[in-house]
Design an enzyme around this catalytic site. Structure first.
Site, PDB file in Angstrom:
ATOM      1  N   ASP A  17       0.855  -1.184   0.000  1.00 51.36           N
ATOM      2  CA  ASP A  17       0.000   0.000   0.000  1.00 51.36           C
ATOM      3  C   ASP A  17       0.896   1.241   0.000  1.00 51.36           C
ATOM      4  O   ASP A  17       1.406   1.643   1.042  1.00 51.36           O
ATOM      5  CB  ASP A  17      -0.893  -0.050   1.251  1.00 51.36           C
ATOM      6  CG  ASP A  17      -1.817   1.139   1.389  1.00 51.36           C
ATOM      7  OD1 ASP A  17      -1.734   2.068   0.572  1.00 51.36           O
ATOM      8  OD2 ASP A  17      -2.626   1.140   2.335  1.00 51.36           O
ATOM      9  N   ARG A  18       1.113   1.805  -1.196  1.00 50.47           N
ATOM     10  CA  ARG A  18       1.909   3.015  -1.469  1.00 50.47           C
ATOM     11  C   ARG A  18       3.418   2.755  -1.397  1.00 50.47           C
ATOM     12  O   ARG A  18       3.919   2.169  -0.444  1.00 50.47           O
ATOM     13  CB  ARG A  18       1.527   4.173  -0.554  1.00 50.47           C
ATOM     14  CG  ARG A  18       2.278   5.468  -0.889  1.00 50.47           C
ATOM     15  CD  ARG A  18       1.686   6.671  -0.187  1.00 50.47           C
ATOM     16  NE  ARG A  18       0.431   7.095  -0.806  1.00 50.47           N
ATOM     17  CZ  ARG A  18      -0.582   7.622  -0.151  1.00 50.47           C
ATOM     18  NH1 ARG A  18      -0.503   7.796   1.135  1.00 50.47           N
ATOM     19  NH2 ARG A  18      -1.674   7.977  -0.792  1.00 50.47           N
ATOM     20  N   GLU A  78      -8.633  13.298   8.853  1.00 43.11           N
ATOM     21  CA  GLU A  78      -8.718  13.550   7.418  1.00 43.11           C
ATOM     22  C   GLU A  78      -9.819  14.532   7.042  1.00 43.11           C
ATOM     23  O   GLU A  78      -9.828  15.053   5.924  1.00 43.11           O
ATOM     24  CB  GLU A  78      -8.966  12.240   6.668  1.00 43.11           C
ATOM     25  CG  GLU A  78      -7.788  11.290   6.662  1.00 43.11           C
ATOM     26  CD  GLU A  78      -8.078  10.024   5.880  1.00 43.11           C
ATOM     27  OE1 GLU A  78      -7.109   9.342   5.508  1.00 43.11           O
ATOM     28  OE2 GLU A  78      -9.262   9.714   5.647  1.00 43.11           O
TER      29      GLU A  78
END
Length: 213
Positions: free
Chosen positions: A78-79, A145
């Site tokens: 993931d990334r 977020e």
């Protein structure tokens, strides 16, 4: 083998990483997000905490790449370390959150680290519009977020397009995800699998994959 899932905040990277790991029997490697002690502070005061945040992420991503290289297993990540630098850190510099001195120091660390590791065998880029990202961010409800500025997401999206086309040193598969629900719709997920198989194993995707581009 090393496969990296790439995309902006809220594009579905973690979900796809989990699904691919289960489908192929690959080992998932997730980004250290919640454990970053600077993340909440960064979204409240980006200029003050950007350098701390980026150095922590760089350190964690480099550890991940070393673990992947030494594991001897197929890893879906993931990334990647590359987008963390060429997109997120570069964006913070251009927004004035990182000054020239701090960014130069950071890039020297990155250059040393990446001289010791290889790029992933395949980068799967999940391309998403800002409204799609905003809706996903709202839906998953992470407090830190919810205050992300729209301009921040827009800048990141522009950098993703530039990074994928111009800067990434390896093989890329681009998937437009605005009209996909690969978590709930098996057909959407099967189409992604077809395209990954074609890239990794030389198989021809069937007509379902045409819906993804």
């Amino acid at each position: 083998m090393h496969i990296a899932i790439s995309g902006n905040i809220g594009s579905g990277k973690t979900t796809l990483t989990t699904l691919l790991a289960k489908h192929y029997g690959w080992l998932p490697k997730y980004e250290t997000v919640a454990e970053n002690p600077y993340l909440d502070l960064f979204y409240k005061d980006m200029k003050r905490w950007a350098f701390n945040l980026e150095v922590f992420f760089l350190k964690e991503r480099f550890k991940d790449v070393l673990d992947i290289a030494q594991s001897g297993k197929t890893i879906v990540q993931d990334r990647s370390i590359f987008e963390g630098v060429h997109i997120f850190s570069a964006n913070n510099k251009d927004m004035g959150n990182l000054d020239e001195r701090d960014f130069d120091t950071y890039m020297e660390l990155f250059d040393i680290m990446t001289s010791l590791v290889d790029a992933p065998d395949l980068l799967v880029y999940l391309r998403a519009s800002v409204p799609h990202l905003v809706e996903n961010i709202r839906r998953r409800g992470r407090d830190y977020e919810q205050s992300i500025p729209i301009a921040y997401l827009e800048n990141l999206n522009r950098r993703y397009e530039s990074f994928v086309v111009e800067k990434y040193p390896g093989k890329v598969l681009v998937i437009d995800v605005d009209n996909l629900d690969f978590l709930q719709n098996p057909t959407d997920f099967a189409g992604i699998i077809d395209r990954i198989d074609a890239e990794l194993f030389g198989l021809f995707p069937d007509e379902r994959s045409n819906q993804l581009v």
